[in-house]
Scaffold this motif. Structure first.
Motif, PDB file in Angstrom:
ATOM      1  N   MET A   1       0.790  -1.220   0.010  1.00 25.56           N
ATOM      2  CA  MET A   1       0.594  -0.183   0.125  1.00 25.56           C
ATOM      3  C   MET A   1       1.173   1.231   0.115  1.00 25.56           C
ATOM      4  SD  MET A   1      -2.720   1.533   2.476  1.00 25.56           S
ATOM      5  CE  MET A   1      -3.818   3.270   2.607  1.00 25.56           C
ATOM      6  N   VAL A   2       0.398   2.090  -0.585  1.00 26.56           N
ATOM      7  CA  VAL A   2       0.967   3.474  -0.960  1.00 26.56           C
ATOM      8  C   VAL A   2       0.557   4.701  -0.545  1.00 26.56           C
ATOM      9  CG1 VAL A   2       2.796   5.536  -2.293  1.00 26.56           C
ATOM     10  CG2 VAL A   2       2.617   2.286  -3.047  1.00 26.56           C
ATOM     11  N   LYS A   3       1.095   5.136   0.058  1.00 24.64           N
ATOM     12  CA  LYS A   3       0.392   6.414   0.313  1.00 24.64           C
ATOM     13  C   LYS A   3       0.900   7.788   0.182  1.00 24.64           C
ATOM     14  CE  LYS A   3      -2.612   8.906   3.664  1.00 24.64           C
ATOM     15  NZ  LYS A   3      -2.850   8.518   5.964  1.00 24.64           N
ATOM     16  N   PHE A   4       0.622   8.994  -0.287  1.00 18.81           N
ATOM     17  CA  PHE A   4       0.832  10.286  -0.433  1.00 18.81           C
ATOM     18  C   PHE A   4       0.364  11.145   0.138  1.00 18.81           C
ATOM     19  CE2 PHE A   4       2.580   8.678  -5.123  1.00 18.81           C
ATOM     20  CZ  PHE A   4       3.949   9.044  -5.202  1.00 18.81           C
ATOM     21  N   TYR A   5       1.193  12.358   0.767  1.00 20.13           N
ATOM     22  CA  TYR A   5       1.084  12.806   2.204  1.00 20.13           C
ATOM     23  C   TYR A   5       0.242  14.531   1.441  1.00 20.13           C
ATOM     24  CZ  TYR A   5       1.166   9.907   5.522  1.00 20.13           C
ATOM     25  OH  TYR A   5       1.303   8.592   5.736  1.00 20.13           O
ATOM     26  N   ILE A  50       5.339   3.887   2.478  1.00 19.04           N
ATOM     27  CA  ILE A  50       5.326   2.166   1.713  1.00 19.04           C
ATOM     28  C   ILE A  50       4.625   1.714   2.929  1.00 19.04           C
ATOM     29  CG2 ILE A  50       5.928   0.515   0.182  1.00 19.04           C
ATOM     30  CD1 ILE A  50       7.249   3.152  -1.661  1.00 19.04           C
ATOM     31  N   THR A  51       4.008   0.325   2.794  1.00 20.76           N
ATOM     32  CA  THR A  51       3.486  -0.623   3.691  1.00 20.76           C
ATOM     33  C   THR A  51       2.705  -2.124   2.908  1.00 20.76           C
ATOM     34  OG1 THR A  51       0.865   0.134   4.149  1.00 20.76           O
ATOM     35  CG2 THR A  51       3.413   1.132   5.608  1.00 20.76           C
ATOM     36  N   LYS A  52       3.536  -3.645   3.618  1.00 23.91           N
ATOM     37  CA  LYS A  52       3.201  -3.717   3.075  1.00 23.91           C
ATOM     38  C   LYS A  52       3.420  -5.521   4.197  1.00 23.91           C
ATOM     39  CE  LYS A  52       4.154  -7.849   0.076  1.00 23.91           C
ATOM     40  NZ  LYS A  52       5.258  -8.697  -0.908  1.00 23.91           N
ATOM     41  N   ASP A  53       1.934  -5.618   5.177  1.00 24.31           N
ATOM     42  CA  ASP A  53       2.457  -6.563   6.111  1.00 24.31           C
ATOM     43  C   ASP A  53       2.705  -5.902   7.083  1.00 24.31           C
ATOM     44  OD1 ASP A  53       1.178  -8.481   4.944  1.00 24.31           O
ATOM     45  OD2 ASP A  53       3.600  -9.241   4.117  1.00 24.31           O
ATOM     46  N   ASP A  54       3.851  -6.452   7.825  1.00 25.24           N
ATOM     47  CA  ASP A  54       4.039  -5.271   9.125  1.00 25.24           C
ATOM     48  C   ASP A  54       5.330  -4.515   8.640  1.00 25.24           C
ATOM     49  OD1 ASP A  54       6.167  -7.746   8.800  1.00 25.24           O
ATOM     50  OD2 ASP A  54       6.226  -8.243  10.827  1.00 25.24           O
ATOM     51  N   LYS A  55       6.193  -4.690   7.170  1.00 28.55           N
ATOM     52  CA  LYS A  55       6.878  -3.507   6.825  1.00 28.55           C
ATOM     53  C   LYS A  55       6.394  -2.472   6.668  1.00 28.55           C
ATOM     54  CE  LYS A  55       9.868  -7.683   5.088  1.00 28.55           C
ATOM     55  NZ  LYS A  55       8.025  -8.265   5.879  1.00 28.55           N
ATOM     56  N   ILE A  56       7.423  -1.320   6.515  1.00 25.49           N
ATOM     57  CA  ILE A  56       7.160   0.184   6.271  1.00 25.49           C
ATOM     58  C   ILE A  56       8.408   0.986   5.929  1.00 25.49           C
ATOM     59  CG2 ILE A  56       7.625   0.772   9.009  1.00 25.49           C
ATOM     60  CD1 ILE A  56       5.380   3.186   8.129  1.00 25.49           C
ATOM     61  N   LEU A  57       8.249   1.258   4.790  1.00 25.74           N
ATOM     62  CA  LEU A  57       9.547   2.494   4.392  1.00 25.74           C
ATOM     63  C   LEU A  57       8.436   3.975   4.221  1.00 25.74           C
ATOM     64  CD1 LEU A  57      12.000   1.734   2.936  1.00 25.74           C
ATOM     65  CD2 LEU A  57      10.477   2.266   0.690  1.00 25.74           C
ATOM     66  N   LEU A  58       9.355   5.187   5.337  1.00 24.00           N
ATOM     67  CA  LEU A  58       9.220   6.025   5.167  1.00 24.00           C
ATOM     68  C   LEU A  58      10.350   7.039   4.356  1.00 24.00           C
ATOM     69  CD1 LEU A  58       8.102   6.388   8.438  1.00 24.00           C
ATOM     70  CD2 LEU A  58       6.757   6.035   6.832  1.00 24.00           C
ATOM     71  N   VAL A  59       9.224   7.609   3.496  1.00 23.78           N
ATOM     72  CA  VAL A  59      10.329   8.591   2.364  1.00 23.78           C
ATOM     73  C   VAL A  59      10.212   9.830   2.402  1.00 23.78           C
ATOM     74  CG1 VAL A  59      10.800   9.034  -0.265  1.00 23.78           C
ATOM     75  CG2 VAL A  59      10.242   7.395   1.034  1.00 23.78           C
ATOM     76  N   VAL A  68      15.192  11.402   1.035  1.00 28.14           N
ATOM     77  CA  VAL A  68      15.564  10.533   2.924  1.00 28.14           C
ATOM     78  C   VAL A  68      14.306   9.292   2.625  1.00 28.14           C
ATOM     79  CG1 VAL A  68      15.868  10.644   5.419  1.00 28.14           C
ATOM     80  CG2 VAL A  68      16.032  12.911   4.476  1.00 28.14           C
ATOM     81  N   ILE A  69      14.699   8.561   2.833  1.00 27.03           N
ATOM     82  CA  ILE A  69      14.083   7.134   2.809  1.00 27.03           C
ATOM     83  C   ILE A  69      14.631   6.320   4.034  1.00 27.03           C
ATOM     84  CG2 ILE A  69      13.745   4.761   1.869  1.00 27.03           C
ATOM     85  CD1 ILE A  69      15.163   6.097  -0.785  1.00 27.03           C
ATOM     86  N   VAL A  70      13.857   5.701   5.341  1.00 33.88           N
ATOM     87  CA  VAL A  70      14.300   5.004   6.399  1.00 33.88           C
ATOM     88  C   VAL A  70      13.017   4.019   6.020  1.00 33.88           C
ATOM     89  CG1 VAL A  70      13.963   5.274   8.944  1.00 33.88           C
ATOM     90  CG2 VAL A  70      14.736   6.831   7.495  1.00 33.88           C
ATOM     91  N   GLY A  71      13.029   2.699   6.355  1.00 36.79           N
ATOM     92  CA  GLY A  71      12.442   1.427   6.729  1.00 36.79           C
ATOM     93  C   GLY A  71      12.948   0.343   6.161  1.00 36.79           C
ATOM     94  N   ASP A  72      12.455  -0.648   5.454  1.00 39.17           N
ATOM     95  CA  ASP A  72      12.103  -1.782   5.260  1.00 39.17           C
ATOM     96  C   ASP A  72      13.116  -1.835   3.757  1.00 39.17           C
ATOM     97  OD1 ASP A  72      12.173  -4.431   4.257  1.00 39.17           O
ATOM     98  OD2 ASP A  72      11.077  -4.515   6.455  1.00 39.17           O
ATOM     99  N   VAL A  73      14.540  -2.430   3.959  1.00 42.23           N
ATOM    100  CA  VAL A  73      14.618  -2.233   2.660  1.00 42.23           C
ATOM    101  C   VAL A  73      14.215  -3.175   1.831  1.00 42.23           C
ATOM    102  CG1 VAL A  73      16.509  -4.554   2.902  1.00 42.23           C
ATOM    103  CG2 VAL A  73      16.849  -3.077   1.423  1.00 42.23           C
ATOM    104  N   GLU A  74      13.417  -4.963   1.818  1.00 42.45           N
ATOM    105  CA  GLU A  74      12.401  -5.617   0.743  1.00 42.45           C
ATOM    106  C   GLU A  74      12.041  -4.349   0.187  1.00 42.45           C
ATOM    107  OE1 GLU A  74      11.002  -8.880   2.967  1.00 42.45           O
ATOM    108  OE2 GLU A  74      12.631  -9.163   3.950  1.00 42.45           O
ATOM    109  N   LEU A  75      11.095  -3.136   0.602  1.00 39.82           N
ATOM    110  CA  LEU A  75       9.877  -2.482   0.347  1.00 39.82           C
ATOM    111  C   LEU A  75      10.329  -1.341  -0.756  1.00 39.82           C
ATOM    112  CD1 LEU A  75       8.026  -1.626   3.405  1.00 39.82           C
ATOM    113  CD2 LEU A  75       7.599  -3.378   1.464  1.00 39.82           C
ATOM    114  N   VAL A  76      12.148  -0.623  -0.968  1.00 43.27           N
ATOM    115  CA  VAL A  76      12.457   0.004  -1.810  1.00 43.27           C
ATOM    116  C   VAL A  76      12.047  -0.554  -3.891  1.00 43.27           C
ATOM    117  CG1 VAL A  76      15.165   0.652  -2.504  1.00 43.27           C
ATOM    118  CG2 VAL A  76      14.729   0.600   0.350  1.00 43.27           C
ATOM    119  N   LYS A  77      12.888  -1.649  -3.315  1.00 46.80           N
ATOM    120  CA  LYS A  77      12.596  -1.855  -5.428  1.00 46.80           C
ATOM    121  C   LYS A  77      10.308  -0.744  -5.443  1.00 46.80           C
ATOM    122  CE  LYS A  77      11.515  -5.248  -8.717  1.00 46.80           C
ATOM    123  NZ  LYS A  77      11.757  -7.320  -8.547  1.00 46.80           N
TER     124      LYS A  77
END
Length: 238
Positions: A1-5, A50-59, A68-77
């Motif tokens: 899931m992707v959310k823009f602010y 960006i979220t997937k299951d319990d993973k999160i990536l903040l940009v 700036v990118i912080v969070g789970d490396v699996e969501l970088v792609k």
């Protein structure tokens, strides 16, 4: 899931717990989000999650600053796919090495890699020259005051610094406007396969006009024609 602010305020409030949590303790993320607090979403200024299951990536990205990118490396792609799909602009990345390495796997568009440890490695060959840029090593009357201003802005103790020696022993390039140097870069240590760029300064009244980016591209072109990779030594607060 992707959310823009819509702006940085909404981004921070919605992700406050994650940003302040131990695994997301990243000062640059907070600073960038604050800079976008009152800016409307655009291709240059944006915040997303960006979220997937319990993973999160903040940009968080603001113009003229690294993304700036912080969070789970699996969501970088997924992030790279979003950047391409929405044609989001960025001039660099601030992240840990794992995220940077993953980003490189999926994108060849990066100009600058910026790690949280304060190193930036130029990846692309800009092939850029500008007639307003000249070597200024011998222009000591202008270079030495600029060196002083550079260290003073870093809150560095300048009492024991020999600026005459610094000017003589380092190769520096400056951007001239009507015979006045408004921005300069100094090449630091030069090794067999790479060279370091250390001192970089633009007069406060001349910032956000693109002079430093032109200087970087010009100097990197010179060094890369000599077969050198280019590493920038950067303070994390910069």
């Amino acid at each position: 899931m992707v959310k823009f602010y819509k702006n940085g305020n909404e981004f921070f409030l919605d992700n406050q717990k994650a940003i302040l949590a131990e695994e997301f303790k990243n000062q640059l993320l907070y600073k960038t989000a604050i800079k976008t607090a009152d800016l409307d979403l655009s291709n240059d200024n944006y915040n997303l999650r960006i979220t997937k299951d319990d993973k999160i990536l903040l940009v968080s990205n603001v113009i003229n600053r690294p993304m700036v990118i912080v969070g789970d490396v699996e969501l970088v792609k997924k992030l790279v796919e979003i950047i391409k799909k929405h044609k989001l602009n960025y001039q660099g990345i601030s992240a840990n090495y794992e995220i940077i390495a993953e980003f490189k796997k999926h994108s060849e568009d990066l100009l600058v890699f910026h790690s949280s440890l304060g190193l930036m490695l130029y990846y692309e060959k800009p092939n850029y020259q500008d007639p307003n840029i000249k070597e200024i090593t011998k222009d000591k009357d202008q270079l030495i005051p600029l060196l002083r201003s550079f260290f003073l802005e870093l809150n560095d103790d300048i009492r024991n610094k020999d600026f005459e020696e610094l000017a003589e022993t380092k190769t520096s390039y400056g951007y001239y406007i009507d015979k006045e140097i408004v921005s300069f870069i100094t090449i630091g240590n030069v090794y067999h396969s790479y060279a370091e760029i250390g001192y970089a300064y633009t007069k406060p009244e001349c910032r956000n006009m693109g002079y430093m980016q032109k200087l970087l591209s010009h100097v990197i072109t010179i060094l890369q024609k000599q077969g050198k990779d280019v590493v920038l030594l950067v303070d994390n607060d910069n």
